[in-house]
Design a protein around this motif. Structure first.
Motif, PDB file in Angstrom:
ATOM      1  N   MET A  62     -30.672 -51.156 -89.757  1.00  0.00           N
ATOM      2  CA  MET A  62     -32.116 -51.307 -89.956  1.00  0.00           C
ATOM      3  C   MET A  62     -32.463 -52.687 -90.511  1.00  0.00           C
ATOM      4  SD  MET A  62     -33.253 -48.470 -88.787  1.00  0.00           S
ATOM      5  CE  MET A  62     -34.960 -48.563 -89.280  1.00  0.00           C
ATOM      6  N   GLN A  63     -31.742 -53.698 -90.101  1.00  0.00           N
ATOM      7  CA  GLN A  63     -31.984 -55.059 -90.596  1.00  0.00           C
ATOM      8  C   GLN A  63     -33.407 -55.522 -90.283  1.00  0.00           C
ATOM      9  OE1 GLN A  63     -32.331 -57.680 -88.074  1.00  0.00           O
ATOM     10  NE2 GLN A  63     -32.331 -55.981 -86.612  1.00  0.00           N
ATOM     11  N   LYS A  64     -33.896 -56.441 -91.111  1.00  0.00           N
ATOM     12  CA  LYS A  64     -35.284 -56.897 -90.994  1.00  0.00           C
ATOM     13  C   LYS A  64     -35.420 -58.263 -90.338  1.00  0.00           C
ATOM     14  CE  LYS A  64     -36.647 -54.442 -95.217  1.00  0.00           C
ATOM     15  NZ  LYS A  64     -37.252 -54.586 -96.567  1.00  0.00           N
ATOM     16  N   GLU A  65     -34.310 -58.953 -90.131  1.00  0.00           N
ATOM     17  CA  GLU A  65     -34.367 -60.339 -89.671  1.00  0.00           C
ATOM     18  C   GLU A  65     -34.836 -60.484 -88.221  1.00  0.00           C
ATOM     19  OE1 GLU A  65     -31.776 -59.028 -91.240  1.00  0.00           O
ATOM     20  OE2 GLU A  65     -32.163 -59.934 -93.204  1.00  0.00           O
ATOM     21  N   LYS A  66     -34.448 -59.514 -87.375  1.00  0.00           N
ATOM     22  CA  LYS A  66     -34.750 -59.617 -85.946  1.00  0.00           C
ATOM     23  C   LYS A  66     -35.295 -58.299 -85.413  1.00  0.00           C
ATOM     24  CE  LYS A  66     -30.880 -62.832 -85.172  1.00  0.00           C
ATOM     25  NZ  LYS A  66     -29.624 -63.068 -84.406  1.00  0.00           N
ATOM     26  N   VAL A  67     -35.851 -58.355 -84.231  1.00  0.00           N
ATOM     27  CA  VAL A  67     -36.192 -57.122 -83.521  1.00  0.00           C
ATOM     28  C   VAL A  67     -34.875 -56.423 -83.180  1.00  0.00           C
ATOM     29  CG1 VAL A  67     -37.107 -56.173 -81.353  1.00  0.00           C
ATOM     30  CG2 VAL A  67     -38.376 -57.942 -82.603  1.00  0.00           C
ATOM     31  N   GLY A  68     -34.828 -55.131 -83.433  1.00  0.00           N
ATOM     32  CA  GLY A  68     -33.578 -54.407 -83.245  1.00  0.00           C
ATOM     33  C   GLY A  68     -33.598 -53.459 -82.067  1.00  0.00           C
ATOM     34  N   LEU A  69     -32.443 -53.344 -81.426  1.00  0.00           N
ATOM     35  CA  LEU A  69     -32.236 -52.383 -80.346  1.00  0.00           C
ATOM     36  C   LEU A  69     -31.024 -51.536 -80.760  1.00  0.00           C
ATOM     37  CD1 LEU A  69     -32.148 -53.082 -76.505  1.00  0.00           C
ATOM     38  CD2 LEU A  69     -30.514 -51.569 -77.588  1.00  0.00           C
ATOM     39  N   ILE A  70     -31.279 -50.266 -81.087  1.00  0.00           N
ATOM     40  CA  ILE A  70     -30.208 -49.358 -81.489  1.00  0.00           C
ATOM     41  C   ILE A  70     -29.952 -48.400 -80.331  1.00  0.00           C
ATOM     42  CG2 ILE A  70     -29.427 -47.675 -83.190  1.00  0.00           C
ATOM     43  CD1 ILE A  70     -31.626 -48.778 -85.059  1.00  0.00           C
TER      44      ILE A  70
ATOM     45  N   LYS B 214     -31.228 -58.105 -82.184  1.00  0.00           N
ATOM     46  CA  LYS B 214     -30.027 -57.592 -82.831  1.00  0.00           C
ATOM     47  C   LYS B 214     -29.741 -56.212 -82.250  1.00  0.00           C
ATOM     48  CE  LYS B 214     -26.815 -56.847 -85.980  1.00  0.00           C
ATOM     49  NZ  LYS B 214     -25.509 -57.543 -85.980  1.00  0.00           N
ATOM     50  N   MET B 215     -28.581 -56.081 -81.583  1.00  0.00           N
ATOM     51  CA  MET B 215     -28.233 -54.807 -80.966  1.00  0.00           C
ATOM     52  C   MET B 215     -27.145 -54.100 -81.769  1.00  0.00           C
ATOM     53  SD  MET B 215     -26.952 -53.949 -77.081  1.00  0.00           S
ATOM     54  CE  MET B 215     -26.408 -52.306 -76.640  1.00  0.00           C
ATOM     55  N   ASN B 216     -27.349 -52.798 -82.004  1.00  0.00           N
ATOM     56  CA  ASN B 216     -26.356 -51.945 -82.645  1.00  0.00           C
ATOM     57  C   ASN B 216     -26.081 -50.746 -81.754  1.00  0.00           C
ATOM     58  OD1 ASN B 216     -25.723 -52.942 -85.512  1.00  0.00           O
ATOM     59  ND2 ASN B 216     -27.968 -53.077 -85.444  1.00  0.00           N
ATOM     60  N   VAL B 217     -24.859 -50.302 -81.778  1.00  0.00           N
ATOM     61  CA  VAL B 217     -24.443 -49.170 -80.939  1.00  0.00           C
ATOM     62  C   VAL B 217     -23.916 -48.063 -81.843  1.00  0.00           C
ATOM     63  CG1 VAL B 217     -22.931 -48.394 -79.090  1.00  0.00           C
ATOM     64  CG2 VAL B 217     -23.873 -50.720 -79.048  1.00  0.00           C
ATOM     65  N   ILE B 218     -24.393 -46.825 -81.624  1.00  0.00           N
ATOM     66  CA  ILE B 218     -23.938 -45.674 -82.416  1.00  0.00           C
ATOM     67  C   ILE B 218     -23.422 -44.603 -81.467  1.00  0.00           C
ATOM     68  CG2 ILE B 218     -24.586 -43.872 -84.053  1.00  0.00           C
ATOM     69  CD1 ILE B 218     -26.822 -45.652 -85.049  1.00  0.00           C
ATOM     70  N   ASP B 219     -22.177 -44.194 -81.687  1.00  0.00           N
ATOM     71  CA  ASP B 219     -21.604 -43.078 -80.939  1.00  0.00           C
ATOM     72  C   ASP B 219     -22.203 -41.780 -81.494  1.00  0.00           C
ATOM     73  OD1 ASP B 219     -19.899 -40.867 -80.175  1.00  0.00           O
ATOM     74  OD2 ASP B 219     -18.388 -42.330 -79.587  1.00  0.00           O
ATOM     75  N   LEU B 220     -22.787 -40.972 -80.615  1.00  0.00           N
ATOM     76  CA  LEU B 220     -23.473 -39.752 -81.012  1.00  0.00           C
ATOM     77  C   LEU B 220     -22.610 -38.847 -81.879  1.00  0.00           C
ATOM     78  CD1 LEU B 220     -25.846 -37.755 -80.732  1.00  0.00           C
ATOM     79  CD2 LEU B 220     -24.866 -37.013 -78.569  1.00  0.00           C
ATOM     80  N   TYR B 221     -21.294 -38.811 -81.608  1.00  0.00           N
ATOM     81  CA  TYR B 221     -20.410 -37.903 -82.325  1.00  0.00           C
ATOM     82  C   TYR B 221     -19.733 -38.576 -83.516  1.00  0.00           C
ATOM     83  CZ  TYR B 221     -21.308 -35.082 -78.231  1.00  0.00           C
ATOM     84  OH  TYR B 221     -21.932 -34.373 -77.249  1.00  0.00           O
TER      85      TYR B 221
ATOM     86  N   THR C 137     -36.511 -51.376 -83.421  1.00  0.00           N
ATOM     87  CA  THR C 137     -36.944 -51.605 -84.800  1.00  0.00           C
ATOM     88  C   THR C 137     -37.599 -52.974 -84.959  1.00  0.00           C
ATOM     89  OG1 THR C 137     -34.834 -52.586 -85.529  1.00  0.00           O
ATOM     90  CG2 THR C 137     -35.035 -50.180 -85.645  1.00  0.00           C
ATOM     91  N   LYS C 138     -38.480 -53.036 -85.961  1.00  0.00           N
ATOM     92  CA  LYS C 138     -39.100 -54.310 -86.315  1.00  0.00           C
ATOM     93  C   LYS C 138     -39.409 -54.276 -87.811  1.00  0.00           C
ATOM     94  CE  LYS C 138     -42.688 -57.586 -84.917  1.00  0.00           C
ATOM     95  NZ  LYS C 138     -43.798 -57.858 -83.960  1.00  0.00           N
ATOM     96  N   ASN C 139     -39.028 -55.349 -88.504  1.00  0.00           N
ATOM     97  CA  ASN C 139     -39.219 -55.435 -89.954  1.00  0.00           C
ATOM     98  C   ASN C 139     -38.562 -54.274 -90.699  1.00  0.00           C
ATOM     99  OD1 ASN C 139     -40.810 -57.792 -89.655  1.00  0.00           O
ATOM    100  ND2 ASN C 139     -42.632 -56.530 -89.240  1.00  0.00           N
ATOM    101  N   GLY C 140     -37.398 -53.840 -90.186  1.00  0.00           N
ATOM    102  CA  GLY C 140     -36.637 -52.796 -90.869  1.00  0.00           C
ATOM    103  C   GLY C 140     -37.136 -51.387 -90.666  1.00  0.00           C
ATOM    104  N   GLU C 141     -38.049 -51.170 -89.720  1.00  0.00           N
ATOM    105  CA  GLU C 141     -38.579 -49.840 -89.467  1.00  0.00           C
ATOM    106  C   GLU C 141     -38.533 -49.519 -87.983  1.00  0.00           C
ATOM    107  OE1 GLU C 141     -42.492 -49.586 -91.034  1.00  0.00           O
ATOM    108  OE2 GLU C 141     -41.860 -49.757 -93.124  1.00  0.00           O
ATOM    109  N   VAL C 142     -38.412 -48.223 -87.658  1.00  0.00           N
ATOM    110  CA  VAL C 142     -38.407 -47.803 -86.262  1.00  0.00           C
ATOM    111  C   VAL C 142     -39.798 -48.009 -85.674  1.00  0.00           C
ATOM    112  CG1 VAL C 142     -38.111 -45.871 -84.663  1.00  0.00           C
ATOM    113  CG2 VAL C 142     -36.539 -46.140 -86.591  1.00  0.00           C
ATOM    114  N   ALA C 143     -39.861 -48.818 -84.605  1.00  0.00           N
ATOM    115  CA  ALA C 143     -41.147 -49.118 -83.969  1.00  0.00           C
ATOM    116  C   ALA C 143     -41.385 -48.260 -82.740  1.00  0.00           C
ATOM    117  CB  ALA C 143     -41.204 -50.592 -83.580  1.00  0.00           C
ATOM    118  N   ALA C 144     -40.304 -47.823 -82.092  1.00  0.00           N
ATOM    119  CA  ALA C 144     -40.444 -47.005 -80.887  1.00  0.00           C
ATOM    120  C   ALA C 144     -39.115 -46.316 -80.593  1.00  0.00           C
ATOM    121  CB  ALA C 144     -40.862 -47.857 -79.695  1.00  0.00           C
TER     122      ALA C 144
END
Length: 412
Positions: free
Chosen positions: A321-329, A358-365, A386-393
């Motif tokens: 949930m970093q705030k520096e960049k737009v995030g894609l999880i 900033k892209m992060n990958v999470i394995d569902l399991y 995410t944007k500014n450390g919060e889920v945007a969509a």
């Protein structure tokens, strides 16, 4: 009124018995700033056991106090701190957990509840003089061998009392059972009742309860009172085993943690209580067998769980949930071929934005707890923006055009 001193820790452990000490060893070894709060004697009920002969790795029996002192010494060697005081209240809401004592307020990232419990006692006269190591015991497994060829008494007629009484007949020459009911009636299951009644080493005192305990330094007699006649019957015994119930130390956790009907803390196999960052271990939790060895197992799991929770919290906040960049999880399933095949496509798309994404990958399991922190129902091939450390969509449309459209909107 004097203001309470505030102290910060990574982990606060409530209770310094075998479970709490083991959890402390694991947390301390993980280099977490750890505090154990124990209101009585460090080591818990185990310290009152004359001999522990069934703890792995110690072929010779040793006093419970000696074993628990080894636990404490090991925890101290890993930097664990101790406070000898009683916990007055807790607040587990929010990321910072609050544990309050008479003089202090301790703030922690994670809390392990290892408050243990206490056996229910008869409250008969002089009982407190002989508790634990003076002739009254609450553990047949612990003290049966020490009563070889001796006469012992069992108070109670439930499953635990009768089954432990039969176990004692393997060692003692006689087991006298005090039962409050009429002759032949017990609170145990029918099979145990029939086996006990046919056991030649078991003698029953019907319609009785303990009126007083007597002896010099050690217990010598239990005076039973007949509930129908009032007659007092002094019975000479070497040890009295009380099996009339067990009370977990959970009073301050009512309406905070999920408790069973018997007021034990309910956890899953990972010692999680259902409140993120709060674990429970040892005799305080709902479980089948209460022994030092099972408390050690609980404590180890809780300690590792607390360390993992703290590490994941830090990673979630600073990386996911970093705030520096737009995030894609990207949440995906490694066992789902379409979502697995989409991973390099999304990585290529993110890289096309020249470091703005900033892209992060999470394995569902493997990363289930990270998924839980997103507070959403997850399916394979789900993207959190995410944007500014919060889920945007949140979207399950993972096509390249849809992803680019969403990223462009967030960067605009």
């Amino acid at each position: 009124m004097r203001e309470k001193k505030r102290e910060q820790y990574d982990v606060v452990i409530i209770g310094g018995g075998a479970a709490g000490l083991t959890a402390g060893i694991y947390c301390g070894r993980a280099r977490l700033k750890t505090l154990i709060i124990e209101k009585a004697l460090v080591g818990g009920l185990a310290t009152y056991t004359n001999e522990i002969a069934n703890f792995p790795g110690f072929p010779e029996p040793l006093p419970g106090l000696d074993l628990m002192n080894l636990f404490k010494k090991q925890a101290e060697g890993f930097g664990v701190k101790f406070k000898g005081t009683d916990v007055k209240s807790v607040n587990f809401e929010g990321d910072v957990k609050i544990v309050e004592t008479f003089r202090n307020i301790f703030e922690a990232k994670a809390v392990i509840v290892a408050a243990g419990g206490r056996p229910r006692v008869t409250t008969a006269k002089n009982e407190e003089k002989y508790l634990f190591d003076k002739g009254i015991s609450f553990c047949a497994t612990c003290d049966a061998a020490a009563n070889t060829d001796k006469t012992v008494m069992v108070i109670g007629s439930g499953d635990a009392a009768i089954e432990e009484g039969m176990f004692l007949t393997k060692f003692a020459k006689k087991v006298i059972v005090s039962v409050i009911h009429d002759e032949g009636k017990m609170d145990c299951n029918e099979i145990a009742r029939e086996q006990a009644l046919s056991n030649p080493k078991m003698e029953f005192k019907w319609n009785t309860l303990a009126d007083s305990f007597e002896g010099e330094e050690q217990l010598e007699r239990v005076v039973l009172k007949n509930l129908k006649t009032g007659e007092l019957d002094p019975v000479a015994v070497d040890t009295c085993f009380e099996f009339i119930g067990y009370l977990p130390n959970t009073e301050i956790f009512e309406n905070i943690l999920k408790l069973s009907k018997q007021k034990y803390v309910i956890t899953n196999e990972r010692m999680e209580t259902g409140i993120p960052g709060v674990f429970a271990a040892g005799d305080v939790r709902e479980k089948e067998l209460k022994q030092v060895s099972t408390a050690v197992g609980d404590g180890a799991i809780a300690g590792v769980g607390a360390e993992k929770y703290i590490a994941e919290t830090e990673m979630f906040e600073k990386q996911i949930m970093q705030k520096e960049k737009v995030g894609l999880i990207y949440v995906y399933s490694a066992i789902n071929a379409p979502s697995r095949e989409l991973l390099p496509v999304l990585q290529e798309t993110a890289e096309s934005y020249d470091g703005k994404i900033k892209m992060n990958v999470i394995d569902l399991y493997k990363g289930k707890t990270l998924c839980d922190r997103l507070s959403c129902d997850i399916e394979p091939m789900t993207i959190f923006y995410t944007k500014n450390g919060e889920v945007a969509a949140v979207s399950t449309d993972c096509s390249t055009p849809a992803v680019k459209k969403q990223l462009d909107a967030l960067l605009a």
